[in-house]
Scaffold this motif. Structure first.
Motif, short mmCIF file in Angstrom:
data_model
loop_
_atom_site.label_atom_id
_atom_site.label_comp_id
_atom_site.label_asym_id
_atom_site.label_seq_id
_atom_site.Cartn_x
_atom_site.Cartn_y
_atom_site.Cartn_z
N LYS A 224 -0.60 5.57 -16.36
CA LYS A 224 0.45 6.29 -16.80
C LYS A 224 0.69 7.26 -15.51
CE LYS A 224 -0.77 6.04 -21.59
NZ LYS A 224 -1.31 6.56 -22.84
N LEU A 225 -0.25 7.96 -14.87
CA LEU A 225 0.04 8.98 -14.06
C LEU A 225 0.80 8.40 -12.71
CD1 LEU A 225 -3.47 10.88 -13.66
CD2 LEU A 225 -1.30 11.52 -14.66
N VAL A 226 0.90 7.13 -12.61
CA VAL A 226 1.57 6.63 -11.40
C VAL A 226 2.86 5.95 -11.97
CG1 VAL A 226 -0.31 6.46 -9.90
CG2 VAL A 226 0.02 4.64 -11.37
N GLY A 227 3.43 6.44 -13.16
CA GLY A 227 4.54 5.70 -13.42
C GLY A 227 4.52 4.38 -14.42
N GLY A 228 3.75 4.36 -15.24
CA GLY A 228 3.41 3.57 -16.31
C GLY A 228 2.92 2.14 -15.69
N MET A 229 2.49 2.26 -14.53
CA MET A 229 1.87 0.92 -13.79
C MET A 229 0.72 0.18 -14.79
SD MET A 229 2.07 1.86 -9.91
CE MET A 229 3.70 2.51 -9.44
N ALA A 230 0.77 -0.98 -14.89
CA ALA A 230 -0.34 -1.63 -15.72
C ALA A 230 -1.43 -2.10 -14.98
CB ALA A 230 0.35 -2.76 -16.29
N SER A 231 -1.61 -1.87 -13.70
CA SER A 231 -2.57 -2.67 -13.16
C SER A 231 -3.09 -2.05 -11.73
CB SER A 231 -2.67 -4.13 -13.07
OG SER A 231 -1.83 -4.37 -12.20
N VAL A 232 -4.26 -2.36 -11.17
CA VAL A 232 -4.51 -1.85 -9.71
C VAL A 232 -3.59 -2.45 -8.68
CG1 VAL A 232 -6.35 -1.78 -7.92
CG2 VAL A 232 -6.94 -1.43 -10.57
N SER A 233 -3.38 -3.82 -9.00
CA SER A 233 -2.62 -4.72 -8.19
C SER A 233 -1.15 -4.00 -8.02
CB SER A 233 -2.36 -6.08 -8.49
OG SER A 233 -3.67 -6.53 -8.65
N ASN A 234 -0.55 -3.48 -9.12
CA ASN A 234 0.92 -2.85 -9.17
C ASN A 234 0.69 -1.49 -8.41
OD1 ASN A 234 1.96 -4.93 -10.56
ND2 ASN A 234 1.66 -4.08 -12.62
N PHE A 235 -0.21 -0.73 -8.75
CA PHE A 235 -0.38 0.18 -8.01
C PHE A 235 -0.62 0.25 -6.48
CE2 PHE A 235 -3.44 3.65 -5.93
CZ PHE A 235 -2.54 4.60 -6.41
N ILE A 236 -1.21 -0.78 -6.20
CA ILE A 236 -1.38 -1.01 -4.50
C ILE A 236 0.00 -1.60 -3.83
CG2 ILE A 236 -2.49 -2.50 -2.90
CD1 ILE A 236 -5.01 -2.54 -4.69
N ASP A 237 0.61 -2.27 -4.80
CA ASP A 237 1.94 -2.96 -4.04
C ASP A 237 2.84 -1.84 -4.09
OD1 ASP A 237 0.77 -5.38 -4.13
OD2 ASP A 237 1.60 -6.21 -5.83
N SER A 238 3.01 -0.75 -4.69
CA SER A 238 3.92 0.20 -5.00
C SER A 238 3.80 1.30 -4.06
CB SER A 238 3.95 0.74 -6.40
OG SER A 238 4.19 -0.29 -7.23
N PHE A 239 2.92 1.42 -3.24
CA PHE A 239 2.40 2.60 -2.38
C PHE A 239 2.04 1.91 -0.92
CE2 PHE A 239 2.97 6.26 -4.98
CZ PHE A 239 2.73 5.85 -6.41
N SER A 240 2.84 2.14 0.02
CA SER A 240 2.57 1.68 1.59
C SER A 240 1.46 2.40 2.06
CB SER A 240 3.90 1.86 2.38
OG SER A 240 4.26 2.99 2.40
N LEU A 241 1.20 3.78 1.51
CA LEU A 241 0.10 4.69 2.13
C LEU A 241 -1.04 4.57 1.10
CD1 LEU A 241 1.84 7.82 3.49
CD2 LEU A 241 0.46 6.12 4.79
N GLY A 242 -0.97 3.50 0.13
CA GLY A 242 -2.00 3.50 -0.70
C GLY A 242 -3.33 2.70 -0.22
N LEU A 243 -4.18 2.42 -0.90
CA LEU A 243 -5.37 1.74 -0.30
C LEU A 243 -5.13 0.38 0.55
CD1 LEU A 243 -7.65 2.00 -3.22
CD2 LEU A 243 -7.70 3.38 -1.25
N ILE A 244 -4.00 -0.29 0.30
CA ILE A 244 -3.78 -1.36 0.95
C ILE A 244 -2.23 -1.28 1.70
CG2 ILE A 244 -3.13 -3.67 1.02
CD1 ILE A 244 -4.78 -4.30 -1.31
N PRO A 245 -2.28 -0.97 3.07
CA PRO A 245 -1.01 -0.77 3.62
C PRO A 245 -0.16 -1.89 3.77
CG PRO A 245 -2.56 -1.05 5.34
CD PRO A 245 -3.47 -1.00 4.16
N THR A 246 0.76 -2.29 2.81
CA THR A 246 1.65 -3.46 2.84
C THR A 246 2.47 -3.58 4.34
OG1 THR A 246 3.14 -2.33 1.78
CG2 THR A 246 1.98 -3.29 0.31
#
Length: 382
Positions: A224-246
């Motif tokens: 919910k804090l990151v915009g209603g994303m439902a999974s870790v994978s969605n969280f990673i795919d949505s942030f280029s500065l997240g844990l996985i640099p896309t």
């Protein structure tokens, strides 16, 4: 009298230019705290070259991301995607076969800012410096240094399952001097080792899993804090500065030294290249509190560790333990492309014509206008 030695590109050369395509890469990523002061020192030594009064850019650490990423990558297949050269009767790179390799590097985000009179037209960009990178394939080592400006070292790399199923074991051995005693020879020594417990969830850990960052990421509250994303994978795919640099654009200093005078460079340039992480899948987290990672602070290894770790002024001769703040494993297809020389530094050469400087740092909005208001790339700069 010195004469120039011509450079010859042979069809039999083992150096393969980008773009490259790497399908099915297994990546184990570990994140650790890093000193912003040491990152700035690295930038000033290897990226902020030249007089500050005339330099049109400056590299600084990304204050919002005070972490270094240690990545172990296993490439089952490395394919050249370079198109055949028109008019040349040679076997295309893509038809010369494929290789595999293991690779380990430390990645640190840095930001390039424009400065001085050209500040408004100089491109501001997020890039990734790689102060340490080793590979297990000699062709990749040579090609990475000569073409991409990456200071690759050839090493013995262990990269696989650890003591438990679904765990990870990594080990790097490098040639190095064990001490500063004169007359000693280099020898293969363990530089780094890392051991994990199985990916979460697992009963084999010794630390409570609820304290792990992975548990936080997988919770509904975090989604919910990151915009209603439902999974870790969605969280990673949505942030280029997240844990996985896309999309990771590396920057490195490509240089050649004068064999007669190693203190002098005969060519220096900043080179960038883009690595795209596509089709990220099978994302699994380790409990970062249950990871043993250390670097051997011995002999000549100390000079490497000083770049990105908080070590003392002298080698301790003991393993330097590092705490990880996050750790995960995933698979991805990686494309490595868009090689670009963004800055060539002017060099005066004894008995030879000087090497002129050139720059390709202008912002995207200004590039269509550059032909009207300024010299094209490759023209010597004042």
């Amino acid at each position: 009298m010195r004469t120039r030695v011509p450079y010859v590109q042979s069809a039999a050369s083992q150096q393969v230019p980008p773009p490259y395509h790497f399908p099915g890469v297994t990546v184990n990523a570990f994140y650790m705290n890093i000193s912003m002061e040491r990152v700035q020192r690295y930038c000033d030594t290897y990226l902020n070259i030249g007089e500050e009064s005339t330099r049109e850019y400056v590299y600084r650490p990304l204050a919002a991301w005070p972490y270094a990423t240690v990545l172990f990558l296993d490439y089952p297949t490395m394919i050249s995607a370079a198109p055949p050269s028109p008019g040349l009767h040679e076997v295309p790179y893509a038809d010369r076969g494929a290789i595999s390799q293991t690779e380990v590097f430390v990645a640190i985000p840095v930001v390039r800012y424009g400065r001085g009179a050209k500040r408004l037209i100089t491109d501001t960009a997020l890039e990734w410096a790689l102060p340490f990178i080793v590979v297990g394939n000699p062709m990749s080592s040579v090609c990475g240094r000569e073409m991409l400006g990456l200071g690759k070292l050839l090493a013995d790399i262990e990269n696989g399952v650890g003591r438990y199923p679904e765990s990870f074991h990594g080990r790097i051995s490098l040639p190095g001097w064990p001490d500063d005693e004169p007359g000693t020879m280099q020898r293969m020594q363990e530089f780094m080792r890392i051991e994990t417990k199985p990916v979460l969830p697992t009963p084999a850990g010794t630390q409570p899993p609820y304290r792990s960052l992975a548990t936080l990421m997988e919770s509904p509250e975090a989604s919910k804090l990151v915009g209603g994303m439902a999974s870790v994978s969605n969280f990673i795919d949505s942030f280029s500065l997240g844990l996985i640099p896309t999309s990771m654009r590396t920057v490195g200093l490509k240089q050649y030294r004068d064999a007669a005078d190693p203190q002098r460079a005969v060519y220096q340039a900043l080179v960038t290249c883009r690595a795209q992480y596509l089709n990220v899948r099978d994302v699994r987290f380790y409990n970062e509190l249950d990871i043993d990672m250390y670097f051997n602070d011995i002999g000549s290894f100390h000079e490497i560790l000083e770049v990105f770790l908080e070590v003392g002024a002298q080698p301790t001769g003991k393993p330097h333990s590092v705490n990880t703040v996050a750790a995960l494993r995933f698979e991805a297809d990686i494309n490595f492309d868009t090689l670009r020389v963004i800055r060539e530094f002017p060099i005066d050469r004894d008995g030879l014509p000087p090497t002129p400087g050139a720059s390709d740092l202008v912002s995207r909005w200004y590039r269509p206008l550059r032909g009207f208001f300024g010299p094209r790339r490759g023209v010597g700069l004042p």
